[in-house]
Write a protein that holds these residues in place. Structure first.
Motif, short mmCIF file in Angstrom:
data_model
loop_
_atom_site.label_atom_id
_atom_site.label_comp_id
_atom_site.label_asym_id
_atom_site.label_seq_id
_atom_site.Cartn_x
_atom_site.Cartn_y
_atom_site.Cartn_z
N VAL A 97 4.27 10.58 3.44
CA VAL A 97 4.41 11.35 4.56
C VAL A 97 5.09 12.53 4.31
O VAL A 97 6.22 12.62 4.00
CB VAL A 97 4.81 10.42 5.67
CG1 VAL A 97 5.04 11.40 7.15
CG2 VAL A 97 4.24 9.24 5.82
N GLY A 100 -0.83 12.48 0.81
CA GLY A 100 -0.28 12.59 2.42
C GLY A 100 -1.51 13.04 2.94
O GLY A 100 -2.46 13.54 2.75
N GLN A 101 -0.77 13.26 4.24
CA GLN A 101 -1.83 13.98 5.44
C GLN A 101 -1.65 15.58 5.34
O GLN A 101 -2.45 16.20 5.93
CB GLN A 101 -1.59 13.50 6.63
CG GLN A 101 -0.35 14.17 7.40
CD GLN A 101 0.96 13.82 6.64
OE1 GLN A 101 1.07 12.98 5.91
NE2 GLN A 101 2.00 14.50 7.42
N GLN A 139 2.11 4.78 0.76
CA GLN A 139 2.16 5.83 1.97
C GLN A 139 3.01 6.89 1.36
O GLN A 139 4.26 6.90 1.18
CB GLN A 139 2.60 5.28 3.00
CG GLN A 139 1.40 4.12 3.72
CD GLN A 139 1.87 4.04 5.23
OE1 GLN A 139 2.77 3.75 5.50
NE2 GLN A 139 0.82 3.97 6.12
N TYR A 182 -3.11 8.73 -4.63
CA TYR A 182 -2.72 8.69 -3.44
C TYR A 182 -2.24 10.13 -2.88
O TYR A 182 -1.63 10.99 -3.57
CB TYR A 182 -1.29 7.84 -3.33
CG TYR A 182 -1.59 6.36 -3.72
CD1 TYR A 182 -0.98 5.90 -5.00
CD2 TYR A 182 -2.28 5.53 -2.94
CE1 TYR A 182 -1.49 4.70 -5.42
CE2 TYR A 182 -2.43 4.12 -3.54
CZ TYR A 182 -2.08 3.77 -4.87
OH TYR A 182 -2.32 2.43 -5.20
N GLN A 186 0.79 -1.18 -0.23
CA GLN A 186 0.05 -0.02 -0.07
C GLN A 186 0.95 1.11 0.07
O GLN A 186 1.87 1.40 0.66
CB GLN A 186 -0.80 0.01 1.23
CG GLN A 186 -2.00 0.96 1.32
CD GLN A 186 -2.91 1.16 2.42
OE1 GLN A 186 -2.92 0.00 3.23
NE2 GLN A 186 -3.27 2.14 2.80
N GLY A 228 6.02 1.85 -0.19
CA GLY A 228 4.75 0.90 -0.56
C GLY A 228 4.96 0.23 -2.01
O GLY A 228 4.36 -0.79 -2.53
#
Length: 124
Positions: free
Chosen positions: A5, A115-116, A3, A113, A1, A26
């Protein structure tokens, strides 16, 4: 998966600099594009910069050309956004995103995808 960051955000005075990082994991990212987007309060998320993972092609929004530089480090699986000559209007949450092809690099809806996000605040 996959990710993503982000890190490196913070508070800086106008004219200052920050370097954002996006650590990716990932899967292999050959052929992928990494985009940086930002969202200010009450505004739509907007494109900032993009870089192709394999060939290193780059593109920038007009508002950041000449001030921001996007780069990547394959050994660290990390994408960077060097931001110089920051202005108060650069204040936003900055997001890193990726998708498996370079076309339409500035269309946020096509990115798979995200990030936060990391907050960047530029004081006047």
């Amino acid at each position: 998966q996959v990710q993503l960051v982000e890190s490196g955000g913070g508070l800086v005075q106008a004219g200052g600099s920050l370097r954002l990082s996006c650590a990716a994991s990932g899967r292999p990212f050959s052929g992928y594009v990494f985009g940086w987007f930002r969202q200010a309060p009450g505004k739509e998320r907007e494109f900032v910069a993009a870089i192709g993972w394999s060939g290193g092609s780059t593109n920038y929004a007009d508002s950041v050309k000449g001030r921001f530089t996007v780069s990547r480090d394959g050994a660290k699986n990390t994408v960077y956004l060097q931001m110089n000559s920051l202005k108060p209007e650069d204040t936003a949450v900055y997001y890193c995103a990726t998708k498996p092809y370079y076309t339409d690099y500035d269309v946020k809806a096509l990115y798979h995808y995200w990030g936060q996000g990391t907050q960047v605040t530029v004081s006047s």
